[in-house]
Design a protein around this motif. Sequence first.
Motif, PDB file in Angstrom:
ATOM      1  N   ARG A 190      26.813  37.966  51.107  1.00  0.00           N
ATOM      2  CA  ARG A 190      27.991  38.542  51.751  1.00  0.00           C
ATOM      3  C   ARG A 190      29.258  37.994  51.117  1.00  0.00           C
ATOM      4  O   ARG A 190      30.232  38.713  50.905  1.00  0.00           O
ATOM      5  N   ARG A 191      29.247  36.711  50.810  1.00  0.00           N
ATOM      6  CA  ARG A 191      30.411  36.074  50.208  1.00  0.00           C
ATOM      7  C   ARG A 191      30.485  36.339  48.718  1.00  0.00           C
ATOM      8  O   ARG A 191      31.576  36.546  48.164  1.00  0.00           O
ATOM      9  N   PHE A 192      29.321  36.335  48.065  1.00  0.00           N
ATOM     10  CA  PHE A 192      29.267  36.562  46.618  1.00  0.00           C
ATOM     11  C   PHE A 192      28.245  37.674  46.349  1.00  0.00           C
ATOM     12  O   PHE A 192      27.061  37.399  46.180  1.00  0.00           O
ATOM     13  N   PRO A 193      28.700  38.941  46.306  1.00  0.00           N
ATOM     14  CA  PRO A 193      27.782  40.063  46.047  1.00  0.00           C
ATOM     15  C   PRO A 193      27.051  39.901  44.720  1.00  0.00           C
ATOM     16  O   PRO A 193      27.459  39.125  43.852  1.00  0.00           O
ATOM     17  N   VAL A 194      25.990  40.667  44.576  1.00  0.00           N
ATOM     18  CA  VAL A 194      25.149  40.552  43.381  1.00  0.00           C
ATOM     19  C   VAL A 194      25.958  40.735  42.104  1.00  0.00           C
ATOM     20  O   VAL A 194      25.781  39.987  41.133  1.00  0.00           O
ATOM     21  N   ASP A 195      26.873  41.701  42.088  1.00  0.00           N
ATOM     22  CA  ASP A 195      27.678  41.920  40.870  1.00  0.00           C
ATOM     23  C   ASP A 195      28.476  40.674  40.507  1.00  0.00           C
ATOM     24  O   ASP A 195      28.635  40.355  39.326  1.00  0.00           O
ATOM     25  N   ARG A 196      28.982  39.978  41.517  1.00  0.00           N
ATOM     26  CA  ARG A 196      29.755  38.748  41.256  1.00  0.00           C
ATOM     27  C   ARG A 196      28.835  37.668  40.687  1.00  0.00           C
ATOM     28  O   ARG A 196      29.212  36.960  39.732  1.00  0.00           O
ATOM     29  N   LEU A 197      27.639  37.548  41.231  1.00  0.00           N
ATOM     30  CA  LEU A 197      26.705  36.542  40.731  1.00  0.00           C
ATOM     31  C   LEU A 197      26.273  36.864  39.298  1.00  0.00           C
ATOM     32  O   LEU A 197      26.115  35.964  38.468  1.00  0.00           O
ATOM     33  N   VAL A 198      26.100  38.152  39.019  1.00  0.00           N
ATOM     34  CA  VAL A 198      25.734  38.553  37.651  1.00  0.00           C
ATOM     35  C   VAL A 198      26.846  38.184  36.677  1.00  0.00           C
ATOM     36  O   VAL A 198      26.595  37.655  35.585  1.00  0.00           O
ATOM     37  N   ARG A 199      28.092  38.430  37.067  1.00  0.00           N
ATOM     38  CA  ARG A 199      29.212  38.072  36.181  1.00  0.00           C
ATOM     39  C   ARG A 199      29.289  36.568  35.953  1.00  0.00           C
ATOM     40  O   ARG A 199      29.604  36.108  34.852  1.00  0.00           O
ATOM     41  N   GLU A 200      29.012  35.787  36.994  1.00  0.00           N
ATOM     42  CA  GLU A 200      29.005  34.331  36.825  1.00  0.00           C
ATOM     43  C   GLU A 200      27.918  33.907  35.843  1.00  0.00           C
ATOM     44  O   GLU A 200      28.140  33.056  34.970  1.00  0.00           O
ATOM     45  N   ALA A 201      26.736  34.519  35.968  1.00  0.00           N
ATOM     46  CA  ALA A 201      25.639  34.182  35.056  1.00  0.00           C
ATOM     47  C   ALA A 201      25.979  34.569  33.620  1.00  0.00           C
ATOM     48  O   ALA A 201      25.686  33.825  32.672  1.00  0.00           O
ATOM     49  N   VAL A 202      26.627  35.717  33.457  1.00  0.00           N
ATOM     50  CA  VAL A 202      27.042  36.156  32.119  1.00  0.00           C
ATOM     51  C   VAL A 202      28.046  35.175  31.525  1.00  0.00           C
ATOM     52  O   VAL A 202      27.984  34.839  30.332  1.00  0.00           O
ATOM     53  N   GLY A 203      28.969  34.705  32.358  1.00  0.00           N
ATOM     54  CA  GLY A 203      29.937  33.716  31.888  1.00  0.00           C
ATOM     55  C   GLY A 203      29.270  32.441  31.423  1.00  0.00           C
ATOM     56  O   GLY A 203      29.632  31.860  30.396  1.00  0.00           O
ATOM     57  N   VAL A 204      28.284  31.987  32.185  1.00  0.00           N
ATOM     58  CA  VAL A 204      27.532  30.785  31.805  1.00  0.00           C
ATOM     59  C   VAL A 204      26.800  31.028  30.487  1.00  0.00           C
ATOM     60  O   VAL A 204      26.812  30.183  29.582  1.00  0.00           O
ATOM     61  N   ALA A 205      26.152  32.203  30.367  1.00  0.00           N
ATOM     62  CA  ALA A 205      25.419  32.509  29.134  1.00  0.00           C
ATOM     63  C   ALA A 205      26.334  32.483  27.916  1.00  0.00           C
ATOM     64  O   ALA A 205      25.924  32.070  26.825  1.00  0.00           O
ATOM     65  N   GLY A 206      27.582  32.891  28.110  1.00  0.00           N
ATOM     66  CA  GLY A 206      28.525  32.873  27.001  1.00  0.00           C
ATOM     67  C   GLY A 206      29.003  31.482  26.633  1.00  0.00           C
ATOM     68  O   GLY A 206      29.470  31.261  25.508  1.00  0.00           O
ATOM     69  N   ASP A 207      28.884  30.529  27.569  1.00  0.00           N
ATOM     70  CA  ASP A 207      29.352  29.159  27.310  1.00  0.00           C
ATOM     71  C   ASP A 207      28.257  28.230  26.786  1.00  0.00           C
ATOM     72  O   ASP A 207      28.554  27.139  26.302  1.00  0.00           O
ATOM     73  N   ILE A 208      27.014  28.647  26.896  1.00  0.00           N
ATOM     74  CA  ILE A 208      25.917  27.788  26.445  1.00  0.00           C
ATOM     75  C   ILE A 208      26.057  27.508  24.953  1.00  0.00           C
ATOM     76  O   ILE A 208      26.318  28.434  24.172  1.00  0.00           O
ATOM     77  N   PRO A 209      25.909  26.265  24.525  1.00  0.00           N
ATOM     78  CA  PRO A 209      25.993  25.965  23.086  1.00  0.00           C
ATOM     79  C   PRO A 209      24.970  26.793  22.304  1.00  0.00           C
ATOM     80  O   PRO A 209      23.854  27.030  22.790  1.00  0.00           O
ATOM     81  N   PRO A 210      25.331  27.265  21.115  1.00  0.00           N
ATOM     82  CA  PRO A 210      24.436  28.147  20.345  1.00  0.00           C
ATOM     83  C   PRO A 210      23.025  27.606  20.181  1.00  0.00           C
ATOM     84  O   PRO A 210      22.052  28.356  20.319  1.00  0.00           O
ATOM     85  N   ALA A 211      22.890  26.303  19.882  1.00  0.00           N
ATOM     86  CA  ALA A 211      21.556  25.730  19.683  1.00  0.00           C
ATOM     87  C   ALA A 211      20.731  25.792  20.956  1.00  0.00           C
ATOM     88  O   ALA A 211      19.510  25.996  20.927  1.00  0.00           O
ATOM     89  N   VAL A 212      21.383  25.623  22.103  1.00  0.00           N
ATOM     90  CA  VAL A 212      20.683  25.681  23.389  1.00  0.00           C
ATOM     91  C   VAL A 212      20.404  27.132  23.769  1.00  0.00           C
ATOM     92  O   VAL A 212      19.352  27.451  24.329  1.00  0.00           O
ATOM     93  N   ARG A 213      21.353  28.023  23.464  1.00  0.00           N
ATOM     94  CA  ARG A 213      21.174  29.442  23.809  1.00  0.00           C
ATOM     95  C   ARG A 213      19.915  30.002  23.156  1.00  0.00           C
ATOM     96  O   ARG A 213      19.194  30.801  23.761  1.00  0.00           O
ATOM     97  N   ARG A 214      19.664  29.594  21.912  1.00  0.00           N
ATOM     98  CA  ARG A 214      18.481  30.108  21.217  1.00  0.00           C
ATOM     99  C   ARG A 214      17.198  29.675  21.902  1.00  0.00           C
ATOM    100  O   ARG A 214      16.159  30.326  21.740  1.00  0.00           O
ATOM    101  N   ASP A 215      17.246  28.590  22.664  1.00  0.00           N
ATOM    102  CA  ASP A 215      16.062  28.066  23.332  1.00  0.00           C
ATOM    103  C   ASP A 215      16.028  28.400  24.816  1.00  0.00           C
ATOM    104  O   ASP A 215      15.101  28.025  25.523  1.00  0.00           O
TER     105      ASP A 215
END
Length: 264
Positions: A176-201
Amino acid sequence: MAGPTTAERGERQKLESGSPRLRRLRRLRMLIILLITVVLVTAAALWLLYGSPWLRAEKVSVSGVRVLTDQQVRDVADVSVGSPLISIDTDAIEARLRRKLPRIDSVDVVRSWPHGIGLKVTERTPVLILKNTGNGGKYIEVDAKGVRFATVSAAPRGVPTLELAVSGKSKAAVLRRFPVDRLVREAVGVAGDIPPAVRRDTRIVKVRSYDSISLELGGGRSVEWGSGEKGRAKARTLTALMKAAPGARHFDVSSPIAPASSGS
């Protein structure tokens, strides 16, 4: 030496008095000639652009596609081949492509004189995928803007899975406070910040709530990321932490000023 006679002086005065009139007549004649020239040139240009067979759309070229095919883009663009090139509505073509092909992030529709229309496509790139359990186990691709743009039968290689793991008694309150679309955007933001070496794994980005996001890496390792805030600082901290404790199994950078690692 005798000066001009009275008759000569009178004739000269008549000529001088008529000079302004002659100048006005000359200017009027030049203006009429200029107007006629402008009309003729304009008519010729309009005929060349709209009526002649020389500047018509005969070829549609497509560039930039990776998953889509040239023919798919051409079919949806539906360019009126044979129409005057100047009359092609490029804005309408762009809107139609983006509406009917959501994989397209942007498209530049350009006239390539004298006979071409160019479609320069930029496709969306998935940064996460969602399992679509209601559609035969297929996957939904999510781009860096949080847009869910395509359903595919096989997970793209190297793209982490987004797992929405909101559960328990607080699930309704969280959503109710954080709809699914908001949570998806947060996850996308995190995925974009992960260091490249870690992202590959990274295999899974798990979202339990807005401020509880974690990463599951290969080899059974995991990272507690926390919220999407201070992503760059967390990325730098995680890189340093992994170098300092290469044998650790769990890393916690939810507070980048007080990171922790454990397991071996």
